[in-house]
Design a protein around this motif. Structure first.
Motif, short mmCIF file in Angstrom:
data_model
loop_
_atom_site.label_atom_id
_atom_site.label_comp_id
_atom_site.label_asym_id
_atom_site.label_seq_id
_atom_site.Cartn_x
_atom_site.Cartn_y
_atom_site.Cartn_z
N ILE A 245 0.84 -1.20 0.00
CA ILE A 245 0.00 0.00 0.00
C ILE A 245 0.87 1.25 0.00
CG2 ILE A 245 -1.82 1.27 1.17
CD1 ILE A 245 -2.72 -1.32 2.44
N ALA A 246 0.79 2.02 -1.08
CA ALA A 246 1.52 3.28 -1.20
C ALA A 246 0.50 4.40 -1.38
CB ALA A 246 2.49 3.23 -2.37
N PRO A 247 -0.03 4.94 -0.28
CA PRO A 247 -1.14 5.88 -0.41
C PRO A 247 -0.74 7.32 -0.69
CG PRO A 247 -0.67 5.54 1.90
CD PRO A 247 0.27 4.65 1.13
N TRP A 248 0.56 7.64 -0.63
CA TRP A 248 0.94 9.05 -0.70
C TRP A 248 2.00 9.26 -1.78
CZ3 TRP A 248 -1.69 12.71 1.89
CH2 TRP A 248 -1.19 14.02 1.83
N GLY A 249 1.84 10.37 -2.53
CA GLY A 249 2.80 10.69 -3.57
C GLY A 249 2.81 12.19 -3.86
N GLU A 250 3.32 12.52 -5.03
CA GLU A 250 3.51 13.93 -5.38
C GLU A 250 2.22 14.71 -5.45
OE1 GLU A 250 4.81 16.65 -9.24
OE2 GLU A 250 4.63 14.46 -9.41
N LEU A 251 1.19 14.16 -6.10
CA LEU A 251 -0.03 14.94 -6.32
C LEU A 251 -0.78 15.20 -5.01
CD1 LEU A 251 -1.29 13.42 -9.68
CD2 LEU A 251 0.13 15.44 -9.28
N LEU A 252 -0.83 14.22 -4.12
CA LEU A 252 -1.45 14.46 -2.83
C LEU A 252 -0.64 15.47 -2.03
CD1 LEU A 252 -3.08 11.96 -3.70
CD2 LEU A 252 -3.06 11.24 -1.30
N SER A 253 0.70 15.40 -2.14
CA SER A 253 1.54 16.39 -1.46
C SER A 253 1.26 17.79 -1.98
CB SER A 253 3.02 16.06 -1.66
OG SER A 253 3.37 14.85 -1.06
N VAL B 23 7.00 14.79 4.78
CA VAL B 23 6.35 13.49 4.68
C VAL B 23 7.18 12.48 5.46
CG1 VAL B 23 5.67 11.60 3.15
CG2 VAL B 23 5.29 13.97 2.44
N PHE B 24 6.52 11.75 6.35
CA PHE B 24 7.13 10.69 7.13
C PHE B 24 6.48 9.38 6.70
CE2 PHE B 24 8.07 14.52 9.28
CZ PHE B 24 9.18 14.31 10.07
N HIS B 25 7.29 8.37 6.44
CA HIS B 25 6.81 7.21 5.70
C HIS B 25 7.28 5.91 6.32
CE1 HIS B 25 10.81 6.32 4.02
NE2 HIS B 25 10.98 7.63 4.10
N GLY B 26 6.62 4.82 5.90
CA GLY B 26 7.01 3.49 6.33
C GLY B 26 7.78 2.73 5.28
N GLY B 27 8.21 3.41 4.24
CA GLY B 27 8.96 2.78 3.16
C GLY B 27 8.73 3.52 1.86
N ILE B 28 9.54 3.23 0.88
CA ILE B 28 9.45 3.89 -0.43
C ILE B 28 9.25 2.81 -1.49
CG2 ILE B 28 10.70 5.24 -2.16
CD1 ILE B 28 12.22 6.55 0.18
N GLY B 29 8.29 3.04 -2.38
CA GLY B 29 8.05 2.10 -3.46
C GLY B 29 7.21 2.74 -4.54
N PRO B 30 7.24 2.19 -5.76
CA PRO B 30 6.56 2.80 -6.89
C PRO B 30 5.09 2.39 -7.05
CG PRO B 30 7.81 0.94 -7.66
CD PRO B 30 8.07 1.04 -6.19
N LEU B 31 4.58 1.54 -6.19
CA LEU B 31 3.27 0.94 -6.40
C LEU B 31 2.13 1.94 -6.27
CD1 LEU B 31 3.76 -2.30 -4.28
CD2 LEU B 31 3.95 -2.07 -6.76
N ASP B 32 1.18 1.85 -7.17
CA ASP B 32 -0.09 2.56 -7.02
C ASP B 32 -0.94 1.79 -6.02
OD1 ASP B 32 -2.46 3.93 -7.26
OD2 ASP B 32 -2.55 3.79 -9.45
N SER B 33 -1.63 2.49 -5.13
CA SER B 33 -2.49 1.81 -4.17
C SER B 33 -3.74 1.21 -4.83
CB SER B 33 -2.90 2.77 -3.06
OG SER B 33 -3.64 3.86 -3.58
N LYS B 34 -4.05 1.63 -6.03
CA LYS B 34 -5.24 1.14 -6.72
C LYS B 34 -5.19 -0.38 -6.85
CE LYS B 34 -7.81 1.73 -11.06
NZ LYS B 34 -7.80 2.43 -12.38
N GLY B 35 -6.22 -1.05 -6.35
CA GLY B 35 -6.28 -2.49 -6.40
C GLY B 35 -5.42 -3.18 -5.37
#
Length: 222
Positions: A96-104, A134-146
């Motif tokens: 689950i990667a819920p946060w990225g550039e556009l939300l920021s 932004v404080f995070h639990g890890g970095i990854g390229p995955l879209d949370s969709k699906g």
């Protein structure tokens, strides 16, 4: 002074996570520091504000005609000055990667103070460039969709081992993220400022050559 009137911009230049954690220990709230896998994208960043929470769950498909981001979008669009998006994803997670550039970008424009999630974040170079905390639990390229979906907003969530209620105060710096329950926030801040004063006095005397035992006996700060 009500919690809504706290001067976050000033206090985040004075406070730090370790002193807040110490004071919360003194208040008997010993489980308020998020687990150490939560890290800032920028170690110079300091975040302080009120929690706006989002609760995520793992999913494995997107229903026909479904907008998998609807609750997430509603929360981000409703952020205001001093708000911190707190996204609980039952992390650590590899999905689950819920946060990225556009939300920021959307959160920053609305005056939000930052985001913390025990999920993953992506678009790291862009977020660092804009300077949004932004404080995070890890970095990854995955879209949370699906893979993951926000099921509810502004409800109590567990994030990296801490139960966070909407309106709690969230402070983050290079040492970690601490959650201050809203019902004791003003008392904790006052006690933290007093402790910082004692630490400053202790540091000054140590630099003057006094023994640690003597200084500790006088100020009780270590």
């Amino acid at each position: 002074m009500p919690v809504t009137d706290i001067d976050f911009a000033h206090l985040k230049t004075v406070l730090y996570s370790s002193v807040l954690s110490d004071v919360l220990d003194d208040f008997g709230r010993r489980e308020q520091a998020m687990r150490p896998f939560i890290r800032p994208l920028d170690e110079e960043a300091v975040m302080f504000g009120r929690a706006r929470t989002g609760l995520y769950m793992n999913v494995y498909a997107v229903g026909e005609g479904e907008n998998p981001y609807d609750i997430e979008i509603a929360l981000v669009d409703d952020l205001g000055p001093g708000d911190v998006a707190v996204f609980g994803c039952d992390g650590p997670t590899e999905r689950i990667a819920p946060w990225g550039e556009l939300l920021s970008t959307a959160a920053r424009i609305r005056g939000a103070a930052g985001c913390v999630t025990d999920g993953l974040v992506r678009d790291v170079r862009h977020i660092r460039k804009m300077g949004f905390p932004v404080f995070h639990g890890g970095i990854g390229p995955l879209d949370s969709k699906g893979r993951g979906k926000m099921m509810a907003k502004d409800v109590p969530v567990a994030c990296a081992g801490v139960l966070v209620h909407p309106g709690d105060l969230v402070f983050g710096d290079v040492d970690g993220v601490v959650v201050i329950p809203a019902d004791i926030a003003l008392e904790v801040i006052a006690a933290a400022l007093a402790k910082i004063n004692g630490e400053n006095q202790t540091r000054q005397h140590l630099e003057e050559g006094l023994k640690l035992a003597d200084v500790y006996a006088k100020y009780g700060v270590l």
